[in-house]
Design a protein around this motif. Sequence first.
Motif, mmCIF file in Angstrom:
data_model
loop_
_atom_site.group_PDB
_atom_site.id
_atom_site.type_symbol
_atom_site.label_atom_id
_atom_site.label_comp_id
_atom_site.label_asym_id
_atom_site.label_seq_id
_atom_site.Cartn_x
_atom_site.Cartn_y
_atom_site.Cartn_z
ATOM 1 N N LEU A 95 13.820 20.929 2.973
ATOM 2 C CA LEU A 95 13.512 21.247 4.373
ATOM 3 C C LEU A 95 12.016 21.485 4.562
ATOM 4 O O LEU A 95 11.435 21.088 5.576
ATOM 5 C CB LEU A 95 14.305 22.470 4.821
ATOM 6 N N TRP A 96 11.393 22.140 3.586
ATOM 7 C CA TRP A 96 9.953 22.387 3.624
ATOM 8 C C TRP A 96 9.196 21.064 3.667
ATOM 9 O O TRP A 96 8.261 20.886 4.445
ATOM 10 C CB TRP A 96 9.586 23.210 2.397
ATOM 11 N N MET A 97 9.626 20.094 2.864
ATOM 12 C CA MET A 97 8.998 18.782 2.846
ATOM 13 C C MET A 97 9.255 18.040 4.162
ATOM 14 O O MET A 97 8.358 17.421 4.722
ATOM 15 C CB MET A 97 9.522 17.955 1.675
ATOM 16 N N MET A 98 10.461 18.119 4.663
ATOM 17 C CA MET A 98 10.807 17.406 5.899
ATOM 18 C C MET A 98 10.042 17.950 7.106
ATOM 19 O O MET A 98 9.749 17.197 8.031
ATOM 20 C CB MET A 98 12.311 17.478 6.149
ATOM 21 N N SER A 99 9.708 19.230 7.092
ATOM 22 C CA SER A 99 8.942 19.773 8.218
ATOM 23 C C SER A 99 7.575 19.102 8.308
ATOM 24 O O SER A 99 7.056 18.882 9.403
ATOM 25 C CB SER A 99 8.800 21.288 8.102
ATOM 26 N N ASP A 100 6.992 18.763 7.164
ATOM 27 C CA ASP A 100 5.733 18.023 7.176
ATOM 28 C C ASP A 100 5.936 16.592 7.654
ATOM 29 O O ASP A 100 5.137 16.064 8.421
ATOM 30 C CB ASP A 100 5.108 17.983 5.776
ATOM 31 N N ILE A 101 7.001 15.964 7.193
ATOM 32 C CA ILE A 101 7.260 14.570 7.576
ATOM 33 C C ILE A 101 7.474 14.446 9.083
ATOM 34 O O ILE A 101 7.099 13.441 9.686
ATOM 35 C CB ILE A 101 8.454 14.011 6.776
ATOM 36 N N GLN A 102 8.039 15.471 9.696
ATOM 37 C CA GLN A 102 8.249 15.435 11.143
ATOM 38 C C GLN A 102 6.931 15.384 11.906
ATOM 39 O O GLN A 102 6.898 14.942 13.045
ATOM 40 C CB GLN A 102 9.066 16.644 11.592
ATOM 41 N N ARG A 103 5.844 15.812 11.283
ATOM 42 C CA ARG A 103 4.530 15.765 11.935
ATOM 43 C C ARG A 103 3.928 14.362 11.944
ATOM 44 O O ARG A 103 3.031 14.081 12.727
ATOM 45 C CB ARG A 103 3.548 16.683 11.206
ATOM 46 N N LEU A 104 4.393 13.493 11.073
ATOM 47 C CA LEU A 104 3.785 12.172 10.916
ATOM 48 C C LEU A 104 3.759 11.351 12.214
ATOM 49 O O LEU A 104 2.712 10.832 12.583
ATOM 50 C CB LEU A 104 4.473 11.398 9.788
ATOM 51 N N PRO A 105 4.883 11.202 12.947
ATOM 52 C CA PRO A 105 4.804 10.413 14.184
ATOM 53 C C PRO A 105 3.794 10.975 15.193
ATOM 54 O O PRO A 105 3.074 10.213 15.842
ATOM 55 C CB PRO A 105 6.230 10.481 14.747
ATOM 56 N N GLN A 106 3.718 12.291 15.289
ATOM 57 C CA GLN A 106 2.748 12.905 16.202
ATOM 58 C C GLN A 106 1.320 12.626 15.749
ATOM 59 O O GLN A 106 0.448 12.354 16.568
ATOM 60 C CB GLN A 106 3.000 14.415 16.308
ATOM 61 N N GLN A 107 1.098 12.674 14.434
ATOM 62 C CA GLN A 107 -0.240 12.370 13.917
ATOM 63 C C GLN A 107 -0.638 10.938 14.248
ATOM 64 O O GLN A 107 -1.772 10.682 14.639
ATOM 65 C CB GLN A 107 -0.291 12.555 12.400
ATOM 66 N N LEU A 121 0.871 -1.168 0.000
ATOM 67 C CA LEU A 121 0.000 0.000 0.000
ATOM 68 C C LEU A 121 0.908 1.218 0.000
ATOM 69 O O LEU A 121 1.710 1.407 0.917
ATOM 70 C CB LEU A 121 -0.903 0.023 1.240
ATOM 71 N N LEU A 122 0.817 1.999 -1.060
ATOM 72 C CA LEU A 122 1.600 3.220 -1.159
ATOM 73 C C LEU A 122 0.706 4.370 -0.740
ATOM 74 O O LEU A 122 -0.308 4.647 -1.377
ATOM 75 C CB LEU A 122 2.109 3.435 -2.585
ATOM 76 N N ILE A 123 1.088 5.030 0.323
ATOM 77 C CA ILE A 123 0.330 6.167 0.830
ATOM 78 C C ILE A 123 0.942 7.432 0.261
ATOM 79 O O ILE A 123 2.119 7.710 0.478
ATOM 80 C CB ILE A 123 0.376 6.212 2.375
ATOM 81 N N MET A 124 0.146 8.176 -0.490
ATOM 82 C CA MET A 124 0.568 9.489 -0.960
ATOM 83 C C MET A 124 0.211 10.451 0.161
ATOM 84 O O MET A 124 -0.882 10.990 0.226
ATOM 85 C CB MET A 124 -0.145 9.847 -2.278
ATOM 86 N N TRP A 125 1.171 10.656 1.053
ATOM 87 C CA TRP A 125 0.910 11.301 2.332
ATOM 88 C C TRP A 125 1.053 12.820 2.277
ATOM 89 O O TRP A 125 1.970 13.355 1.669
ATOM 90 C CB TRP A 125 1.874 10.733 3.384
ATOM 91 N N SER A 126 0.112 13.470 2.933
ATOM 92 C CA SER A 126 0.194 14.894 3.212
ATOM 93 C C SER A 126 -0.244 15.055 4.670
ATOM 94 O O SER A 126 -0.816 14.119 5.247
ATOM 95 C CB SER A 126 -0.714 15.692 2.273
ATOM 96 N N PRO A 127 -0.025 16.208 5.275
ATOM 97 C CA PRO A 127 -0.443 16.366 6.678
ATOM 98 C C PRO A 127 -1.947 16.152 6.896
ATOM 99 O O PRO A 127 -2.367 15.879 8.006
ATOM 100 C CB PRO A 127 -0.043 17.810 7.001
ATOM 101 N N GLN A 128 -2.736 16.235 5.849
ATOM 102 C CA GLN A 128 -4.181 16.041 5.988
ATOM 103 C C GLN A 128 -4.593 14.566 5.841
ATOM 104 O O GLN A 128 -5.764 14.248 6.018
ATOM 105 C CB GLN A 128 -4.931 16.855 4.911
ATOM 106 N N TYR A 129 -3.658 13.681 5.552
ATOM 107 C CA TYR A 129 -3.989 12.292 5.247
ATOM 108 C C TYR A 129 -4.823 11.635 6.353
ATOM 109 O O TYR A 129 -5.879 11.050 6.088
ATOM 110 C CB TYR A 129 -2.716 11.479 5.003
ATOM 111 N N PHE A 130 -4.361 11.710 7.589
ATOM 112 C CA PHE A 130 -5.060 11.016 8.676
ATOM 113 C C PHE A 130 -6.268 11.787 9.184
ATOM 114 O O PHE A 130 -6.943 11.340 10.104
ATOM 115 C CB PHE A 130 -4.093 10.695 9.815
ATOM 116 N N GLN A 131 -6.562 12.919 8.579
ATOM 117 C CA GLN A 131 -7.797 13.628 8.899
ATOM 118 C C GLN A 131 -8.943 13.145 8.022
ATOM 119 O O GLN A 131 -10.098 13.429 8.305
ATOM 120 C CB GLN A 131 -7.610 15.140 8.709
ATOM 121 N N ARG A 132 -8.625 12.435 6.953
ATOM 122 C CA ARG A 132 -9.649 11.947 6.025
ATOM 123 C C ARG A 132 -10.067 10.532 6.417
ATOM 124 O O ARG A 132 -9.251 9.623 6.469
ATOM 125 C CB ARG A 132 -9.121 11.943 4.600
#
Length: 188
Positions: A158-170, A62-73
């Motif tokens: 760096l802009w992309m990595m700032s979003d990725i850093q949110r993933l564990p918290q999400q 399963l390939l997740i095309m992830w954005s910070p809104q992914y787990f809100q959907r």
Amino acid sequence: STVILGYGVFFFVMTFWQRIRECFRKPHLFFVDKLCIEQKDAKAKTQGILSLAAYLKRSKTLLIMWSPQYFQRLWCTFELVSFLREQDVGVKIMPVKMVVLLVHLNLTWQLCRLTLKVLNSSSAVEDNSDNSREVTSFFLVLTILGTVVLPIYHWLGLWMMSDIQRLPQQLHSFKIQDSKCTCCSLDH
């Protein structure tokens, strides 16, 4: 004529690669939910959703095309949970913003190629025996890369990595009650 041949080969491979690959290996098949499940016809959409488990059961990854809104959907969460219920491994996460980096990289190399071609063709018209102009144009392109393009590429990373850093918290703070359903937001 060599350039035309190169473009022809590129177009042929891009167009027929899956067919060529089938001669040697089993083809890769992809199921893209937004494209494969009818979005307008409610009856067909229901059938697609009911068939989702069968698609996921046969899937290896399963390939997740992830954005910070992914787990809100709610839809995305449903797909992930359904896949993990059937499979132990095979989830890959690809940040959507990665596309920005890849497009930037491609445009950069195309611009470098074009710049070198223009600079070298103008030097070929002026003097055919002097290679110093070609060397100078090469270092000019490298200087532009190092001072303009690479810092932009670094900033995008760096802009992309700032979003990725949110993933564990999400993942840690996820609650199904906080998920949003598109149908509910459209009053369906």
